[in-house]
Design a protein around this motif. Structure first.
Motif, PDB file in Angstrom:
ATOM      1  N   ARG A   1      -1.269 -12.789   0.278  1.00 31.80           N
ATOM      2  CA  ARG A   1      -1.139 -14.227   0.125  1.00 31.80           C
ATOM      3  C   ARG A   1      -2.233 -14.932   0.913  1.00 31.80           C
ATOM      4  NH1 ARG A   1       1.552 -17.444   4.036  1.00 31.80           N
ATOM      5  NH2 ARG A   1       1.573 -16.288   5.996  1.00 31.80           N
ATOM      6  N   LEU A   2      -2.424 -16.178   0.570  1.00 29.33           N
ATOM      7  CA  LEU A   2      -3.434 -16.972   1.246  1.00 29.33           C
ATOM      8  C   LEU A   2      -2.790 -17.701   2.404  1.00 29.33           C
ATOM      9  CD1 LEU A   2      -5.057 -18.519  -1.928  1.00 29.33           C
ATOM     10  CD2 LEU A   2      -5.620 -16.380  -0.799  1.00 29.33           C
ATOM     11  N   MET A   3      -3.527 -17.751   3.468  1.00 29.93           N
ATOM     12  CA  MET A   3      -2.969 -18.415   4.646  1.00 29.93           C
ATOM     13  C   MET A   3      -3.529 -19.818   4.770  1.00 29.93           C
ATOM     14  SD  MET A   3      -2.886 -15.624   7.676  1.00 29.93           S
ATOM     15  CE  MET A   3      -4.447 -14.868   7.437  1.00 29.93           C
ATOM     16  N   SER A   4      -2.787 -20.626   5.459  1.00 32.34           N
ATOM     17  CA  SER A   4      -3.335 -21.927   5.821  1.00 32.34           C
ATOM     18  C   SER A   4      -4.167 -21.747   7.083  1.00 32.34           C
ATOM     19  CB  SER A   4      -2.204 -22.913   6.090  1.00 32.34           C
ATOM     20  OG  SER A   4      -1.572 -22.569   7.302  1.00 32.34           O
ATOM     21  N   VAL A   5      -4.929 -22.768   7.425  1.00 33.80           N
ATOM     22  CA  VAL A   5      -5.785 -22.619   8.601  1.00 33.80           C
ATOM     23  C   VAL A   5      -4.979 -22.423   9.865  1.00 33.80           C
ATOM     24  CG1 VAL A   5      -7.934 -23.690   7.871  1.00 33.80           C
ATOM     25  CG2 VAL A   5      -6.050 -25.131   8.574  1.00 33.80           C
ATOM     26  N   THR A   6      -3.866 -23.109   9.973  1.00 32.52           N
ATOM     27  CA  THR A   6      -3.091 -22.927  11.195  1.00 32.52           C
ATOM     28  C   THR A   6      -2.437 -21.546  11.230  1.00 32.52           C
ATOM     29  OG1 THR A   6      -1.448 -24.259  10.054  1.00 32.52           O
ATOM     30  CG2 THR A   6      -2.629 -25.292  11.857  1.00 32.52           C
TER      31      THR A   6
ATOM     32  N   ASP B   1      10.070  -5.569  11.364  1.00 29.83           N
ATOM     33  CA  ASP B   1      10.073  -6.330  10.113  1.00 29.83           C
ATOM     34  C   ASP B   1       9.350  -7.659  10.269  1.00 29.83           C
ATOM     35  OD1 ASP B   1      13.520  -7.480  10.540  1.00 29.83           O
ATOM     36  OD2 ASP B   1      11.793  -7.378  11.882  1.00 29.83           O
ATOM     37  N   SER B   2       8.558  -7.767  11.302  1.00 30.44           N
ATOM     38  CA  SER B   2       7.838  -9.022  11.509  1.00 30.44           C
ATOM     39  C   SER B   2       6.854  -9.258  10.362  1.00 30.44           C
ATOM     40  CB  SER B   2       7.080  -8.946  12.834  1.00 30.44           C
ATOM     41  OG  SER B   2       5.905  -9.710  12.794  1.00 30.44           O
ATOM     42  N   PRO B   3       6.956 -10.392   9.706  1.00 34.90           N
ATOM     43  CA  PRO B   3       6.050 -10.644   8.577  1.00 34.90           C
ATOM     44  C   PRO B   3       4.584 -10.701   9.002  1.00 34.90           C
ATOM     45  CG  PRO B   3       7.565 -12.499   8.914  1.00 34.90           C
ATOM     46  CD  PRO B   3       7.938 -11.459   9.888  1.00 34.90           C
ATOM     47  N   HIS B   4       4.354 -11.184  10.206  1.00 36.14           N
ATOM     48  CA  HIS B   4       2.969 -11.220  10.679  1.00 36.14           C
ATOM     49  C   HIS B   4       2.402  -9.833  10.803  1.00 36.14           C
ATOM     50  CE1 HIS B   4       4.035 -15.281  12.525  1.00 36.14           C
ATOM     51  NE2 HIS B   4       3.174 -15.499  11.566  1.00 36.14           N
ATOM     52  N   ARG B   5       3.248  -8.961  11.323  1.00 39.15           N
ATOM     53  CA  ARG B   5       2.786  -7.592  11.498  1.00 39.15           C
ATOM     54  C   ARG B   5       2.510  -6.949  10.151  1.00 39.15           C
ATOM     55  NH1 ARG B   5       6.362  -2.838  14.320  1.00 39.15           N
ATOM     56  NH2 ARG B   5       5.042  -1.084  13.673  1.00 39.15           N
ATOM     57  N   ILE B   6       3.404  -7.179   9.231  1.00 36.49           N
ATOM     58  CA  ILE B   6       3.235  -6.584   7.908  1.00 36.49           C
ATOM     59  C   ILE B   6       1.945  -7.083   7.271  1.00 36.49           C
ATOM     60  CG2 ILE B   6       4.219  -6.504   5.590  1.00 36.49           C
ATOM     61  CD1 ILE B   6       6.964  -6.532   6.900  1.00 36.49           C
ATOM     62  N   GLU B   7       1.686  -8.359   7.470  1.00 35.86           N
ATOM     63  CA  GLU B   7       0.443  -8.921   6.924  1.00 35.86           C
ATOM     64  C   GLU B   7      -0.777  -8.273   7.543  1.00 35.86           C
ATOM     65  OE1 GLU B   7       1.232 -13.572   5.784  1.00 35.86           O
ATOM     66  OE2 GLU B   7       0.360 -13.070   7.732  1.00 35.86           O
ATOM     67  N   PHE B   8      -0.752  -8.205   8.841  1.00 31.98           N
ATOM     68  CA  PHE B   8      -1.879  -7.623   9.558  1.00 31.98           C
ATOM     69  C   PHE B   8      -2.113  -6.200   9.085  1.00 31.98           C
ATOM     70  CE2 PHE B   8      -4.334  -9.071  13.249  1.00 31.98           C
ATOM     71  CZ  PHE B   8      -5.045  -7.940  13.581  1.00 31.98           C
ATOM     72  N   GLU B   9      -1.028  -5.456   8.966  1.00 34.22           N
ATOM     73  CA  GLU B   9      -1.151  -4.068   8.528  1.00 34.22           C
ATOM     74  C   GLU B   9      -1.620  -3.992   7.085  1.00 34.22           C
ATOM     75  OE1 GLU B   9       2.694  -2.438   9.324  1.00 34.22           O
ATOM     76  OE2 GLU B   9       2.295  -2.187  11.465  1.00 34.22           O
ATOM     77  N   ALA B  10      -1.164  -4.915   6.284  1.00 36.13           N
ATOM     78  CA  ALA B  10      -1.604  -4.927   4.886  1.00 36.13           C
ATOM     79  C   ALA B  10      -3.101  -5.164   4.797  1.00 36.13           C
ATOM     80  CB  ALA B  10      -0.855  -5.997   4.103  1.00 36.13           C
TER      81      ALA B  10
ATOM     82  N   LEU C   1      -3.800 -18.943   9.983  1.00 39.90           N
ATOM     83  CA  LEU C   1      -4.885 -18.031  10.337  1.00 39.90           C
ATOM     84  C   LEU C   1      -5.157 -18.081  11.835  1.00 39.90           C
ATOM     85  CD1 LEU C   1      -7.061 -16.037   9.458  1.00 39.90           C
ATOM     86  CD2 LEU C   1      -8.562 -17.968   9.009  1.00 39.90           C
ATOM     87  N   ALA C   2      -5.044 -19.278  12.379  1.00 41.12           N
ATOM     88  CA  ALA C   2      -5.251 -19.408  13.830  1.00 41.12           C
ATOM     89  C   ALA C   2      -4.232 -18.555  14.575  1.00 41.12           C
ATOM     90  CB  ALA C   2      -5.141 -20.877  14.247  1.00 41.12           C
ATOM     91  N   GLU C   3      -3.037 -18.545  14.065  1.00 41.16           N
ATOM     92  CA  GLU C   3      -2.005 -17.723  14.682  1.00 41.16           C
ATOM     93  C   GLU C   3      -2.299 -16.242  14.473  1.00 41.16           C
ATOM     94  OE1 GLU C   3       1.648 -19.257  13.145  1.00 41.16           O
ATOM     95  OE2 GLU C   3       2.781 -17.664  14.149  1.00 41.16           O
ATOM     96  N   TYR C   4      -2.747 -15.937  13.294  1.00 41.53           N
ATOM     97  CA  TYR C   4      -3.020 -14.557  12.907  1.00 41.53           C
ATOM     98  C   TYR C   4      -4.052 -13.900  13.831  1.00 41.53           C
ATOM     99  CZ  TYR C   4      -4.891 -10.884   9.749  1.00 41.53           C
ATOM    100  OH  TYR C   4      -5.325  -9.725   9.181  1.00 41.53           O
TER     101      TYR C   4
END
Lengths: 460, 498
Positions: free
Chosen positions: A115-120, A355-364, A122-125
């Motif tokens: 998915r596409l992230m918003s700028v904020t 199950d953290s979505p951030h983690r899953i994203e990062f790993e993806a 992404l800042a968190e990411y």
């Protein structure tokens, strides 16, 4: 315990508990007897390699058998090994499918709809773990030092994290005792289609940086180059060149188009401006294979660096991940990849829930990288990472010499890492003036700073 | 790496040391490969008790405990006891790396060993120990006291708050967020010349260039002309957005990213595989008819577009994958018939369709894989692997593919192969630096499996693989001869590839 993969020698392999194995008899079960109770990393790695070699030798049966086993190990929500395995498995399947496209041909968007992230977001990411922030911190600090005394700064930003690096630099410039310089940031319009992905254009990002700069009272300008259709104002000399290239070719050879614009007029370089080149996780996308036809035997990467050098920058900072993932041998890449990427997976495991979505994203996103490294060949294999050591050699060959990071830089980075939980560390490699982020002692990300030899303006 | 016992130190309690055998890794490189410790290093495996022990060195007079022997000795001086400080050995000490005793831990593997004793102790404590220390303010728990102390230093001390309400404990993340936050964009639109303080401003919704909703239409157009933003001047009109109109224009036209995952990269589809991994396949795959390629394709295409509109990462949970495949595989197991004598299959029916691989040992998995080969059926499982072949037989085959049993094995595995043996697959796999992606036209049969005769060939290859798991320097010739009367296995390609 595990041996390196070497093409020429046959090395013996063993597992940790090899002495638990009974010598397999004539039966399959006998062979299985004594196998490890659970598949550990070494086991998985072997399976991956077997799968790859099976694919390479057309043994589809074996490949699928191994894939089946791997599939039962893999889990995107399991422990780091399981997660890593799931992404490797996808990559192998992807590879297998690529050489045998099905009749379905569903215009694949690739496996994973990222998915596409918003700028904020992404800042968190970028701050989930210090993986990116380490590079930002080291680079910004080196840049800050290099532009001392200049009232105009021009940054050529080649990065995949959409300018997340710059707010802290803008903030630091705003607080400069002698007042902030005016800042100009130029980014290429083409960005390799890799995650992290934003839901806005780079112009919008530039807008926000502009807002922020205004807020901090730093004169700011944002430019995008690399369109064949148009580029920044005073570019009349290159127009003839680029009109030859059509829109299509600019999307086919975006780096070449970009390269053609790396000249003082297209970039609108000023004499009194400090030119800063920022490579952040980016050089890896330039092809590293020698190209006899176009670049007289050099690679695009080398040619690019030579062109950069000709711009006479004040400083060139290079940050990337510290691993060689560009070998031509698939099995070598699998091994190196597996033995490197466990690092971010392990770090994520330590800090984020299963199950953290951030983690899953990062790993993806890492999975996306894995898929490209293992699933593709030739020009489609765009991830051609080289380690800090190799990169340093390349920079030296291109006519740069490395400058050390100052003590205050080191202090800043250390302070940054201290704010994150322990496990993150940093070391300095003296010979290349490299700063390396380490996780549990293992090299993760390197940062280096360079100036051109023979006329590097630091000598002035 | 060689393993050695930790030389016994003068501790009162005896610490159990465990020796873990490890292979010797020849290495000519001085520099470590990223991710792997020095192959020359000595691997030390300490027991959990040793790692958790805090004060192993106890004074016999007053029972005061110390973490290090040196400290105990210094203490003993105070009791007027004989004391001896050991000199640090001057001879060169081999670098030591430490592994975690917990077998399921990633650091149990010597290639993931940690470089210092304190590190491994802390790791063990953190990861496998009890979290005894708790922060009162935020309820975070820690197993290691020093972690807890470090946290207490910063918890709640520094807080940065953005206008949008988000709190940050670190300044750099606060700055980065703030630079891109909508709240700032809105403020800038309203403000004239004064800088805006971080402390709250009423959130007035101004007309600003806010980010567009996630684009739904793929757009590959190059972005619109360079947009130059001058913020050095302070114009009277809303700033930072210079001409709002072009800004919004460019926003709506220029998202190049929505096609994701490089539609320019993948020429062939691998969304077929997406079907394996999409959660909705749990029921679908297991209900696929045996040989209905078209209906399968319908299913796949419907699965091929995961939700781009959700806000969650659309990785399409892999978790159900193993479950669904396991389930369907299990079903096929019951349907299939064995072509091979299944030797000791006492645990073959212990197959638990569980997504947790810990429930199934490697032993069972590999055995299962082999026995899948034995089950001859047209099970369409894993057909998403899509490694299909033509059903034509061609004479010239690569030597590795024995003409007997591959199809049977593949069929049994339900891996969606059709007549592997007579496979046109042989020609397509050019995995070198200059790949040829052109494939000979083949009839695709995702599901249909024409089974050739079966015997131990491919399973033999699997067993060769399994043999490679078994022991150092495993002499390939000692691999199991056969167990079905099949031809000799493909020997040399096993371990030597590694």
């Amino acid at each position: 315990m595990k041996t390196e993969l070497r093409a020429s020698t046959t090395t013996s392999l063993s597992l940790q508990n090899h002495n638990l194995f009974t010598s397999p008899q004539g039966s399959l079960a006998g062979a299985l007897k004594g196998c490890l109770g659970s598949l550990d990393g070494a086991c998985i790695e072997k399976l991956l390699l077997h799968c790859a070699s099976a694919l390479e030798s057309n043994d589809i049966t074996l490949a699928q058998q191994v894939m089946w086993v791997l599939n039962n190990v893999a889990s995107s929500l399991g422990d780091p090994n399981q997660r890593l395995t799931s992404w490797f498995l996808r990559a192998l399947i992807s590879r297998a499918s690529r050489v045998c496209p099905t009749a379905l041909n569903l215009n694949g968007n690739g496996f994973v709809q990222r998915r596409l992230m918003s700028v904020t977001e992404l800042a968190e990411y970028v701050d989930l773990i210090p993986w990116h922030r380490f590079g930002y911190s080291a680079s910004n600090s080196a840049i800050f030092k290099a532009i001392e005394g200049f009232s105009k700064v021009h940054i050529l930003d080649f990065s995949i994290t959409h300018c997340m690096q710059w707010p802290t630099l803008i903030d630091a410039l705003a607080k400069r005792p002698e007042g902030p310089p005016s800042l100009r940031i130029t980014v290429p319009s083409f960005r390799p289609q890799v995650p992290p992905l934003l839901n806005v254009s780079c112009e919008e990002v530039g807008l926000r940086l502009g807002n922020f700069s205004k807020f901090r009272q730093v004169p700011f300008e944002f430019n995008v180059i690399g369109n064949s259709s148009s580029f920044s104002s005073s570019s009349t000399s290159s127009t003839s060149e680029t009109t030859i290239m059509s829109e299509e070719s600019s999307s086919l050879f975006p780096f070449e188009v970009l390269l053609s614009q790396l000249n003082p007029s297209s970039l609108n370089l000023q004499e009194d401006e400090a030119l800063v080149i920022n490579f952040q996780n980016w050089l890896r996308y330039l092809c590293d294979e020698p190209n006899v036809e176009i670049y007289e035997g050099a690679s695009l990467r080398d040619t690019f660096l030579n062109t950069i050098k000709s711009l006479n920058p004040r400083v060139v900072v290079v940050v990337d991940e510290d691993s060689d993932l560009s070998a031509s041998s698939l099995t070598s890449r699998i091994t190196t990849c597996f033995n490197y990427l466990w690092i971010p997976f392990d770090a994520l495991e330590t800090f984020l829930a299963k199950d953290s979505p951030h983690r899953i994203e990062f790993e993806a996103d890492i999975g996306h990288k894995i898929e490209n490294i293992i699933g593709f060949e030739g020009f489609q294999r765009i991830e051609r990472l080289e380690s800090g050591l190799m990169l340093s050699q390349r920079m030296k060959n291109a006519g740069f010499f490395s400058i050390p990071f100052g003590e205050d830089t080191v202090g800043e980075v250390k302070a940054l890492l201290d704010e994150h939980a322990s496990g993150w560390g940093m070391k300095r490699e003296e010979d290349n003036n490299m700063l390396v982020l380490t996780w549990k002692g293992h090299n993760s990300v390197f940062a280096t700073a360079w100036v051109p030899t023979n006329g590097g303006s630091l000598e002035d | 790496m060689a393993v050695s016992e930790m030389a016994g130190e003068a501790g009162v309690s005896s610490s159990g040391f465990k020796i873990t055998p490890a292979a010797v890794a020849p290495s000519k490189k001085k520099r470590n490969l990223p991710g792997m410790p020095d192959p020359e290093a000595e691997v030390i495996a300490l027991s959990p008790r040793t790692l958790l022990a805090t004060n192993r060195f106890v004074c016999e007079i007053c029972n005061k405990g110390f973490q290090r022997d040196q400290n105990l000795q210094l203490h003993r001086r105070g009791h007027n006891l004989p004391w001896k400080l050991r000199q640090r050995t001057t001879k060169e000490v081999r670098k030591r790396v430490y592994v975690c005793p917990e077998p399921s831990c990633v650091h149990h593997n010597p290639t993931r060993a940690l470089g210092d004793l304190t590190g491994i102790k802390k790791h063990f404590c953190r990861k496998h120990g009890e979290k005894k220390w708790k922060c009162e303010r935020c309820s975070k728990k820690y197993a290691v006291q020093s972690d807890w102390k470090a946290h207490m230093k910063t918890c709640g001390t520094r807080e940065y708050k953005c206008d949008c309400g988000t709190l940050f404990s670190r300044r750099d993340s606060f700055i980065t967020h703030r630079a891109f936050c909508d709240a700032l964009a809105e403020e800038s639109a309203r403000s004239q010349t004064l800088p805006i303080s971080p402390e709250g401003n009423p959130n007035v919704k101004a007309v600003v260039a806010s980010p567009p909703p996630p684009p739904l239409t793929p757009s590959t157009t190059v972005v619109s002309p360079a947009l130059s933003i001058q913020s050095s001047e302070l114009p009277d009109n809303p700033i930072g957005l210079s001409p709002p109109t072009p800004a919004t224009t460019c926003l709506t036209t220029s998202t190049t990213i929505s096609t994701t995952c490089a539609s320019s990269n993948t020429s062939s589809s691998c969304t077929v595989f997406a079907s394996i991994f999409a959660p909705s396949t749990t029921t679908q795959i297991s209900q696929l008819p045996q040989t209905s390629a078209s209906s399968y394709s319908n299913n796949v295409s419907s699965l091929a577009r995961p939700h781009s509109s959700t806000t969650h990462p659309t990785i399409a949970g892999l978790e159900p994958t193993s479950l669904s495949l396991s389930t369907s595989l299990y079903l096929s197991l019951n349907n299939g018939s064995s072509l091979f004598p299944t030797p000791e299959n006492q645990d073959s029916r212990h197959y638990a369709p569980s997504p947790q691989p810990a429930a199934m040992s490697a032993t069972a998995l590999l055995q299962k894989a082999a026995q899948m080969g034995a089950a001859a059926s047209n099970a369409p499982l894993l057909c998403g692997f899509g490694l299909t072949t033509s059903s034509s037989s061609s004479a010239a085959q690569k030597s590795q593919i024995k003409p007997e049993s591959g199809a049977a094995v593949a069929a049994g595995l339900g891996l969606g192969l059709s007549s592997v043996e007579n496979s046109g697959l042989t020609d397509y796999l050019v995995m070198g630096p200059s790949p040829t992606f052109g494939n000979p036209p083949m009839t695709r049969d995702l599901l249909g499996l024409s089974i050739g005769g079966g015997s131990g060939g491919s399973t033999g290859r699997l067993s060769a693989l399994l043999n490679s798991f078994g022991g150092s320097g495993f002499d390939v010739t000692a691999s199991p001869t056969s167990y079905g009367g099949g031809p000799p296995e493909r020997k040399p390609n096993g371990p030597t590839l590694l």
